[in-house]
Scaffold this active site. Structure first.
Site, PDB file in Angstrom:
ATOM      1  N   LYS A 117      -1.958 -13.581  -3.288  1.00 48.50           N
ATOM      2  CA  LYS A 117      -0.846 -13.930  -4.187  1.00 48.50           C
ATOM      3  C   LYS A 117      -1.317 -14.829  -5.325  1.00 48.50           C
ATOM      4  O   LYS A 117      -0.778 -14.778  -6.431  1.00 48.50           O
ATOM      5  CB  LYS A 117       0.289 -14.588  -3.387  1.00 48.50           C
ATOM      6  CG  LYS A 117       0.949 -13.633  -2.373  1.00 48.50           C
ATOM      7  CD  LYS A 117       1.598 -12.457  -3.075  1.00 48.50           C
ATOM      8  CE  LYS A 117       2.340 -11.522  -2.147  1.00 48.50           C
ATOM      9  NZ  LYS A 117       2.955 -10.393  -2.856  1.00 48.50           N
TER      10      LYS A 117
ATOM     11  N   TYR B 207      -3.183 -13.888   2.695  1.00 49.77           N
ATOM     12  CA  TYR B 207      -1.976 -13.627   1.894  1.00 49.77           C
ATOM     13  C   TYR B 207      -1.925 -14.558   0.670  1.00 49.77           C
ATOM     14  O   TYR B 207      -1.667 -14.115  -0.451  1.00 49.77           O
ATOM     15  CB  TYR B 207      -0.756 -13.838   2.790  1.00 49.77           C
ATOM     16  CG  TYR B 207       0.583 -13.554   2.155  1.00 49.77           C
ATOM     17  CD1 TYR B 207       1.023 -12.245   1.970  1.00 49.77           C
ATOM     18  CD2 TYR B 207       1.421 -14.592   1.753  1.00 49.77           C
ATOM     19  CE1 TYR B 207       2.264 -11.979   1.400  1.00 49.77           C
ATOM     20  CE2 TYR B 207       2.662 -14.341   1.183  1.00 49.77           C
ATOM     21  CZ  TYR B 207       3.085 -13.029   1.014  1.00 49.77           C
ATOM     22  OH  TYR B 207       4.307 -12.777   0.453  1.00 49.77           O
TER      23      TYR B 207
HETATM   24  P1  NAD Z   1       8.885  -5.662   3.194  1.00 47.97           P
HETATM   25  O1  NAD Z   1       7.828  -5.655   4.237  1.00 47.97           O
HETATM   26  O2  NAD Z   1      10.322  -5.619   3.613  1.00 47.97           O
HETATM   27  O3  NAD Z   1       8.635  -4.471   2.151  1.00 47.97           O
HETATM   28  C1  NAD Z   1       7.349  -4.182   1.635  1.00 47.97           C
HETATM   29  C2  NAD Z   1       7.301  -2.713   1.253  1.00 47.97           C
HETATM   30  O4  NAD Z   1       5.964  -2.430   0.783  1.00 47.97           O
HETATM   31  C3  NAD Z   1       7.567  -1.765   2.432  1.00 47.97           C
HETATM   32  O5  NAD Z   1       8.528  -0.788   2.085  1.00 47.97           O
HETATM   33  C4  NAD Z   1       6.195  -1.155   2.705  1.00 47.97           C
HETATM   34  O6  NAD Z   1       6.247   0.162   3.232  1.00 47.97           O
HETATM   35  C5  NAD Z   1       5.577  -1.179   1.296  1.00 47.97           C
HETATM   36  N1  NAD Z   1       4.106  -1.042   1.349  1.00 47.97           N
HETATM   37  C6  NAD Z   1       3.247  -1.676   2.205  1.00 47.97           C
HETATM   38  N2  NAD Z   1       1.984  -1.231   2.002  1.00 47.97           N
HETATM   39  C7  NAD Z   1       2.038  -0.314   0.991  1.00 47.97           C
HETATM   40  C8  NAD Z   1       1.058   0.512   0.350  1.00 47.97           C
HETATM   41  N3  NAD Z   1      -0.234   0.474   0.704  1.00 47.97           N
HETATM   42  N4  NAD Z   1       1.457   1.358  -0.629  1.00 47.97           N
HETATM   43  C9  NAD Z   1       2.776   1.420  -0.986  1.00 47.97           C
HETATM   44  N5  NAD Z   1       3.752   0.663  -0.402  1.00 47.97           N
HETATM   45  C10 NAD Z   1       3.382  -0.193   0.575  1.00 47.97           C
HETATM   46  O7  NAD Z   1       8.578  -6.959   2.304  1.00 47.97           O
HETATM   47  P2  NAD Z   1       9.545  -7.833   1.354  1.00 47.97           P
HETATM   48  O8  NAD Z   1       9.910  -9.074   2.077  1.00 47.97           O
HETATM   49  O9  NAD Z   1      10.591  -6.991   0.752  1.00 47.97           O
HETATM   50  O10 NAD Z   1       8.464  -8.274   0.255  1.00 47.97           O
HETATM   51  C11 NAD Z   1       8.316  -7.625  -0.984  1.00 47.97           C
HETATM   52  C12 NAD Z   1       7.308  -8.408  -1.815  1.00 47.97           C
HETATM   53  O11 NAD Z   1       7.761  -9.752  -1.981  1.00 47.97           O
HETATM   54  C13 NAD Z   1       5.929  -8.518  -1.152  1.00 47.97           C
HETATM   55  O12 NAD Z   1       4.933  -8.443  -2.131  1.00 47.97           O
HETATM   56  C14 NAD Z   1       5.947  -9.900  -0.528  1.00 47.97           C
HETATM   57  O13 NAD Z   1       4.659 -10.420  -0.362  1.00 47.97           O
HETATM   58  C15 NAD Z   1       6.749 -10.654  -1.565  1.00 47.97           C
HETATM   59  N6  NAD Z   1       7.355 -11.875  -1.064  1.00 47.97           N
HETATM   60  C16 NAD Z   1       8.212 -11.855  -0.009  1.00 47.97           C
HETATM   61  C17 NAD Z   1       8.752 -13.042   0.450  1.00 47.97           C
HETATM   62  C18 NAD Z   1       9.682 -13.092   1.619  1.00 47.97           C
HETATM   63  O14 NAD Z   1      10.033 -14.203   2.021  1.00 47.97           O
HETATM   64  N7  NAD Z   1      10.145 -11.975   2.164  1.00 47.97           N
HETATM   65  C19 NAD Z   1       8.413 -14.258  -0.173  1.00 47.97           C
HETATM   66  C20 NAD Z   1       7.543 -14.236  -1.249  1.00 47.97           C
HETATM   67  C21 NAD Z   1       7.024 -13.034  -1.685  1.00 47.97           C
END
Ligand code: NAD
Length: 248
Positions: free
Chosen positions: A160, A156
């Site tokens: 990133k 991951y």
């Molecule tokens: P989440 O898992 O709630 O949502 C991710 C979405 O991406 C889901 O709807 C999923 O179906 C979709 N997805 C996955 N694979 C896919 C594909 N191949 N094609 C199209 N869509 C796809 O995650 P989140 O927490 O809302 O995170 C959103 C973004 O923010 C991510 O990139 C994550 O890495 C980043 N992020 C999250 C956090 C956190 O603490 N939650 C922190 C830093 C970064």
């Protein structure tokens, strides 16, 4: 005037979590949104109807962003249906956390495929249109983990960190065409992705956050909305941490 009046946007992974908060805020600021996702929860259509009731065009596209053919086809369809393509938010992401010695090739490949190659595929597909338009805004969702690393998240963190390289390279490449590319690096955000963490992992994060709390998806969406708007016209190639001060 609203920040995104009349803008047509694609938000990947917009069906839930941070992505859904971005869709809600984009609509509140006057944008129309195409949601590209592989899985739409049952309540998504109700959510989309709520957004449409505010006067926005909101459409769901079932797309796996790791598949070039289906991503390119959906981008073309979106462009024809919406009339322009002004904003791309590369938000879709997955985790497959494991300590290094237990991490399989598949754990590595899947995470890199969605988080990094997916963003590459979507950027290339949309940049063709934005370059012809001579305008566009791309925002990539990285993570503080891509900057500082995290035990158990080598795949991951690499994905990133890779997004930051993609952001800076495309910012340089696209600048002369009026397209900006920036990254947002959230810290600990309360979503389904982080609800799987143990109490111990959660406390470890909170201990290093000066603001002493997790971030809401709306607080991440605030920065993304700004970077997607004309108010950020002179900002490109930047990584903005939205992390309660975790990294300074
Ligand atoms: P989440 O898992 O709630 O949502 C991710 C979405 O991406 C889901 O709807 C999923 O179906 C979709 N997805 C996955 N694979 C896919 C594909 N191949 N094609 C199209 N869509 C796809 O995650 P989140 O927490 O809302 O995170 C959103 C973004 O923010 C991510 O990139 C994550 O890495 C980043 N992020 C999250 C956090 C956190 O603490 N939650 C922190 C830093 C970064």
């Amino acid at each position: 005037m609203s920040m995104l009046t009349g803008a047509n946007a694609i938000v990947t992974g917009g069906a839930r979590g941070i992505g859904r908060a971005i869709v809600r805020q984009f609509v509140a600021e006057g944008a129309n949104v195409a949601v590209f996702d592989v899985a739409f929860p049952e309540d998504f259509e109700t959510f989309a109807d709520e957004m449409r009731a505010k006067g926005a065009k909101v459409e769901a596209y079932a797309v796996d962003i790791t598949n070039t053919e289906s991503a390119d086809k959906a981008i073309e369809e979106m462009h024809a249906a919406f009339g322009s393509l002004d904003v791309l938010v590369n938000n879709a992401g997955i985790t497959r956390d494991k300590l290094m010695l237990r991490m399989t090739d598949d754990d590595w490949d899947k995470v890199l495929a969605v988080n990094l190659k997916g963003a590459f595929i979507m950027t290339r597909g949309t940049a063709r249109i934005m370059m012809r338009q001579r305008s566009g805004k791309i925002v990539n969702i990285s993570s503080v983990v891509g900057v500082m690393g995290n035990a158990g998240q080598a795949n991951y963190a690499a994905s990133k960190a890779g997004l930051i390289g993609l952001t800076k390279s495309t910012a340089k490449e696209f600048a002369s065409r009026g397209i900006t590319v920036n990254a947002v690096a959230p810290g600990y955000v309360e979503t389904e992705m982080t609800h799987v963490l143990s109490e111990e992992q959660r406390n470890a994060f909170l201990a290093v956050i000066p603001l002493r709390r997790g971030c809401s998806p709306e607080e991440v969406a605030d920065t993304i909305t700004f970077l997607s708007s004309p108010r950020a016209n002179y900002i490109t190639g930047q990584v903005i941490n939205v992390d309660g001060g975790m990294i300074m």
